[in-house]
Scaffold this motif. Structure first.
Motif, mmCIF file in Angstrom:
data_model
loop_
_atom_site.group_PDB
_atom_site.id
_atom_site.type_symbol
_atom_site.label_atom_id
_atom_site.label_comp_id
_atom_site.label_asym_id
_atom_site.label_seq_id
_atom_site.Cartn_x
_atom_site.Cartn_y
_atom_site.Cartn_z
ATOM 1 N N GLN A 170 25.688 12.418 -47.712
ATOM 2 C CA GLN A 170 26.144 13.105 -46.514
ATOM 3 C C GLN A 170 25.422 12.581 -45.277
ATOM 4 N N ASP A 171 26.081 12.719 -44.125
ATOM 5 C CA ASP A 171 25.456 12.387 -42.850
ATOM 6 C C ASP A 171 24.443 13.471 -42.494
ATOM 7 N N MET A 172 23.301 13.045 -41.961
ATOM 8 C CA MET A 172 22.285 14.021 -41.560
ATOM 9 C C MET A 172 21.543 13.531 -40.320
ATOM 10 N N LEU A 173 21.099 14.493 -39.527
ATOM 11 C CA LEU A 173 20.376 14.192 -38.301
ATOM 12 C C LEU A 173 19.171 15.119 -38.195
ATOM 13 N N THR A 174 17.996 14.540 -37.969
ATOM 14 C CA THR A 174 16.792 15.333 -37.742
ATOM 15 C C THR A 174 16.174 14.923 -36.414
ATOM 16 N N THR A 175 15.725 15.916 -35.664
ATOM 17 C CA THR A 175 15.050 15.670 -34.394
ATOM 18 C C THR A 175 13.810 16.545 -34.328
ATOM 19 N N ASP A 176 12.658 15.912 -34.159
ATOM 20 C CA ASP A 176 11.386 16.627 -34.069
ATOM 21 C C ASP A 176 10.742 16.313 -32.727
ATOM 22 N N SER A 177 10.490 17.359 -31.945
ATOM 23 C CA SER A 177 9.828 17.201 -30.649
ATOM 24 C C SER A 177 8.478 17.909 -30.708
ATOM 25 N N ILE A 178 7.413 17.148 -30.420
ATOM 26 C CA ILE A 178 6.060 17.692 -30.483
ATOM 27 C C ILE A 178 5.404 17.563 -29.110
ATOM 28 N N TYR A 179 4.898 18.671 -28.613
ATOM 29 C CA TYR A 179 4.173 18.702 -27.344
ATOM 30 C C TYR A 179 2.707 18.965 -27.658
ATOM 31 N N ILE A 180 1.845 17.978 -27.372
ATOM 32 C CA ILE A 180 0.414 18.112 -27.616
ATOM 33 C C ILE A 180 -0.273 18.380 -26.278
ATOM 34 N N HIS A 181 -0.742 19.593 -26.115
ATOM 35 C CA HIS A 181 -1.401 19.995 -24.877
ATOM 36 C C HIS A 181 -2.896 19.709 -25.002
ATOM 37 N N LEU A 182 -3.406 18.858 -24.115
ATOM 38 C CA LEU A 182 -4.784 18.389 -24.197
ATOM 39 C C LEU A 182 -5.788 19.467 -23.782
ATOM 40 N N PRO A 183 -6.981 19.435 -24.386
ATOM 41 C CA PRO A 183 -8.037 20.372 -23.953
ATOM 42 C C PRO A 183 -8.462 20.053 -22.516
ATOM 43 N N LYS A 184 -8.953 21.047 -21.848
ATOM 44 C CA LYS A 184 -9.406 20.866 -20.473
ATOM 45 C C LYS A 184 -10.532 19.832 -20.413
ATOM 46 N N GLY A 185 -10.415 18.905 -19.495
ATOM 47 C CA GLY A 185 -11.436 17.888 -19.305
ATOM 48 C C GLY A 185 -11.225 16.645 -20.134
ATOM 49 N N PHE A 186 -10.153 16.596 -20.976
ATOM 50 C CA PHE A 186 -9.894 15.421 -21.803
ATOM 51 C C PHE A 186 -8.733 14.608 -21.222
ATOM 52 N N SER A 187 -8.806 13.319 -21.435
ATOM 53 C CA SER A 187 -7.727 12.415 -21.028
ATOM 54 C C SER A 187 -7.404 11.466 -22.184
ATOM 55 N N ILE A 188 -6.303 10.758 -22.054
ATOM 56 C CA ILE A 188 -5.862 9.853 -23.115
ATOM 57 C C ILE A 188 -6.593 8.518 -22.982
ATOM 58 N N GLN A 237 13.750 6.547 -34.607
ATOM 59 C CA GLN A 237 13.169 6.223 -33.308
ATOM 60 C C GLN A 237 12.141 7.287 -32.947
ATOM 61 N N ILE A 238 10.951 6.823 -32.498
ATOM 62 C CA ILE A 238 9.902 7.743 -32.072
ATOM 63 C C ILE A 238 9.432 7.307 -30.696
ATOM 64 N N GLN A 239 9.597 8.181 -29.742
ATOM 65 C CA GLN A 239 9.178 7.915 -28.366
ATOM 66 C C GLN A 239 7.972 8.798 -28.039
ATOM 67 N N LEU A 240 6.979 8.230 -27.328
ATOM 68 C CA LEU A 240 5.814 8.989 -26.896
ATOM 69 C C LEU A 240 5.697 8.913 -25.379
ATOM 70 N N TYR A 241 5.462 10.077 -24.780
ATOM 71 C CA TYR A 241 5.382 10.167 -23.322
ATOM 72 C C TYR A 241 4.066 10.838 -22.933
ATOM 73 N N ASN A 242 3.530 10.414 -21.813
ATOM 74 C CA ASN A 242 2.359 11.063 -21.230
ATOM 75 C C ASN A 242 2.832 11.887 -20.045
ATOM 76 N N ASP A 243 2.797 13.196 -20.211
ATOM 77 C CA ASP A 243 3.318 14.094 -19.182
ATOM 78 C C ASP A 243 2.175 14.951 -18.642
ATOM 79 N N ASN A 244 1.498 14.443 -17.590
ATOM 80 C CA ASN A 244 0.349 15.136 -17.005
ATOM 81 C C ASN A 244 -0.702 15.431 -18.077
ATOM 82 N N ASN A 245 -0.842 16.690 -18.458
ATOM 83 C CA ASN A 245 -1.887 17.066 -19.399
ATOM 84 C C ASN A 245 -1.333 17.292 -20.810
ATOM 85 N N ALA A 246 -0.280 16.534 -21.135
ATOM 86 C CA ALA A 246 0.334 16.700 -22.455
ATOM 87 C C ALA A 246 0.904 15.368 -22.932
#
Length: 618
Positions: free
Chosen positions: A533-551, A568-577
């Motif tokens: 069968q056809d199947m589609l999975t989508t997982d979105s994870i938002y990792i909120h950084l601790p205060k004072g930490f950066s990537i 396909q896996i895309q990673l984004y840097n969105d301010n503090n997440a």
């Protein structure tokens, strides 16, 4: 002494000429069917089989079910060890007998014995005979290997019938000229011989074993069965016979009919009327299987189902048909298989069918109703029937149709996870999952389940370290003419999700990984690749950084596509997440095994990518 030498020789042949990974070896199988007319036949079976290891243990079991037509008349088994010494002899009187059956009420029982080998290899010689009377619709099928890992050295099937009996046959995974027909006096003799059939390997993502093994089916064209007569030359003929079994059984009393009309008179549309009647069926009846005589194929009267408040798939389907008939809505009794997706269009047989559903022609579309599971919304086709062939029973006879099948827009797994990371590596997680279509069926149990059970299932899937589940909520989403969905919301505290090292946090790139992708392990491939069968999975994870930490570092995106599946896996840097979005789409179909190395490589690439870490610095 001769038998002892024969067994030793056979075991020597097995060890030297058969595959090292085989589980069982059938040295000899002889099936002889003698038919005297349209109501009787006898079948004699001799089988000598060696079980090589624990995986082949099921071959040491014997079970034979009786009913109004089948009786076991003789049985003998001899069990020998690797040295050819007889360990045990089993006679018919030694067999256990039970009338228990998963169908609840049947008109027969089962003879059985279960032998557990203490060492391997072990050889068992079976000799048994059974008689069929009171009519039949088919002869015994010929399938020398019924399991994975079974090799067949020599097997012969012989069917003798009167010269004037017309016999149908269907061959799977064997040459069309396998049947040799001869004449022996007033009998016609059909014979099939199989030599040195290799084993079928069990692998992930392979077609059903029943579609891969050599098997031969035989049946008379015209038949007598438990007081009925008919023909199965075509599915249309089958439908005519089925019509004789359901004719006049979809009648309700005038009082019942009037009550149904009053219940549905205010409904604005035909759909609303059908739904009202379906809800009555859901909440006023329950499933109870009773298979007695021709009742295994004939539905109970609608009035009886109404009065008793129970019935099997045939009775409940016929009752639903009768209620719709009472309010002027046409419907068709339909038989289908929950085991086989495709029917033989050129070979009608009862053995291919085991379930009944209802078809309702609608102005916009055709409505299919599963009448045995009250938890399913109206019109939803569960995974045991979606996309399956079925036989529509009309006034003209039977007609093969194919039920709709869900695509990736209907069967989806979507998750949204917010991970609030703390400077000590602990985390607060809010997880929301929506399972729709076929995924809904896998999680339907959670709707009314204890939260502890849901937490345990989630923990097995995601393996969260030192997880403490704070809140679990499930909600069912049921909309007209849409696949159902279940939403699961979970709040959890998790210790040591990230590793602390001086001023840095090391976080797995997939902090909550459910291992859906890790399905292939074999280095080589024997079978074609089958996706049902056809199947589609989508997982979105938002990792909120601790205060004072950066990537400090983050893995690059991942993309890997094949003809079978794409990830396909895309990673984004969105301010503090950090936002990670993973999408995997799988396409149904049967693919050549030559594509396996590419598919395996895709999985390995993904595994390597997931071993990377996100590094955060204070």
């Amino acid at each position: 002494m001769k038998r002892l030498l024969l067994v030793i020789i056979l075991l020597g042949i097995v060890s030297s000429t058969f595959a090292a990974d085989a589980n069982t070896v059938v040295h000899q199988l002889q099936m002889t069917v003698e038919c005297t007319g349209t109501t009787k036949y006898t079948c004699k079976v001799h089988q000598s089989i060696t079980i090589l290891n624990e995986k082949g243990r099921s071959a040491a079991q014997f079970a034979f079910s009786t009913d109004q037509t089948r009786k076991l008349t003789a049985f003998n088994a001899v069990i020998s060890n690797a040295a050819g010494q007889v360990i045990r002899k089993v006679k018919k009187n030694d067999l256990q007998y039970t009338q228990y059956h998963p169908q609840m009420v049947v008109d027969g029982g089962t003879y059985y014995f279960a032998y557990q080998p203490v060492s391997y290899p072990v050889t068992i010689d079976f000799d048994y005979e059974y008689a069929n009377s009171n009519g039949f619709v088919s002869f015994p099928a010929f399938c020398p290997a019924t399991e994975y890992g079974t090799e067949v050295r020599h097997a012969v099937y012989t069917l003798r019938v009167p010269n004037n009996m017309e016999v149908r046959s269907k061959l799977l995974n064997m040459p069309d000229n396998s049947i040799v027909t001869t004449t022996e006096g007033n009998k016609k003799c059909l014979t099939i011989t199989i030599e040195n059939q290799q084993q079928l390997h069990r692998e992930a993502l392979m077609p059903p074993v029943t579609e891969r093994l050599p098997i031969a089916y035989f049946a008379p064209v015209g038949f007598q069965f438990l007081g009925t007569e008919g023909s199965m030359k075509t599915w249309e003929d089958f439908g005519r016979w089925q019509n004789t079994l359901i004719e006049g059984r979809d009648l309700l009393t005038p009082t019942q009919q009037q009550a149904l009309k009053q219940m549905t008179d205010t409904c604005a549309t035909t759909w609303d009327k059908v739904k009202t009647v379906y809800n009555l069926l859901r909440y006023s009846t329950r499933y109870n299987s009773i298979q007695l005589g021709i009742g295994g194929w004939q539905p109970a009267k609608a009035s009886d189902v109404s009065q008793l408040g129970m019935g099997d798939c045939k009775g409940l389907t016929n009752y639903m048909k009768a209620m719709l008939k009472a309010i002027g809505i046409e419907s068709h009794y339909t038989v289908i298989s929950t085991s086989y997706k495709h029917l033989f269009h050129d070979y009608p047989s009862l053995s291919q069918l085991n379930h009944a559903i209802l078809q309702v022609p609608m102005q916009e579309d055709t409505l299919w109703i599963e009448c045995t599971n009250p938890s399913l919304p109206l019109g939803y086709l569960h995974e045991d029937i979606a996309g399956h062939d079925a036989v529509l029973i009309t006034k003209e006879g039977g007609k093969i149709v194919t039920l709709p099948e869900y695509n990736s827009n209907d069967s989806k797994w979507n998750t949204v996870t917010h991970i609030t990371l703390k400077d000590n590596g602990n985390a607060h997680i809010n997880y929301r999952a929506r399972m729709q279509g076929m995924y809904y069926e896998d999680w339907q149990w959670a709707e009314n389940a204890d939260t502890t059970r849901i937490a345990q299932r989630m923990q097995r899937m995601y393996r969260l370290p030192k997880a403490k589940f704070l809140k679990i909520k499930t909600t069912r989403d049921e909309r007209p003419q849409c696949p159902p969905a279940i939403d699961i919301c979970i709040e959890v505290e998790c210790d040591n999700l990230a590793t602390v090292n001086q001023q840095r946090l090391f976080l797995p790139v997939s902090p909550i990984d459910n291992m859906r992708y890790n399905t292939l392990s074999d280095a080589t491939r024997h079978n074609d690749i089958y996706i049902d069968q056809d199947m589609l999975t989508t997982d979105s994870i938002y990792i909120h950084l601790p205060k004072g930490f950066s990537i400090e570092s983050i893995p690059t995106a991942f993309q890997n596509n094949t003809d079978i599946t794409s990830t396909q896996i895309q990673l984004y840097n969105d301010n503090n997440a950090i936002i990670a979005v993973e999408t995997t789409q799988t396409h149904k179909g049967l693919y050549n095994k030559s594509l396996y190395p590419t598919l395996l490589q895709q999985q390995q690439n993904l595994l390597r990518w997931r071993k990377q870490q996100i590094v955060l610095r204070q």
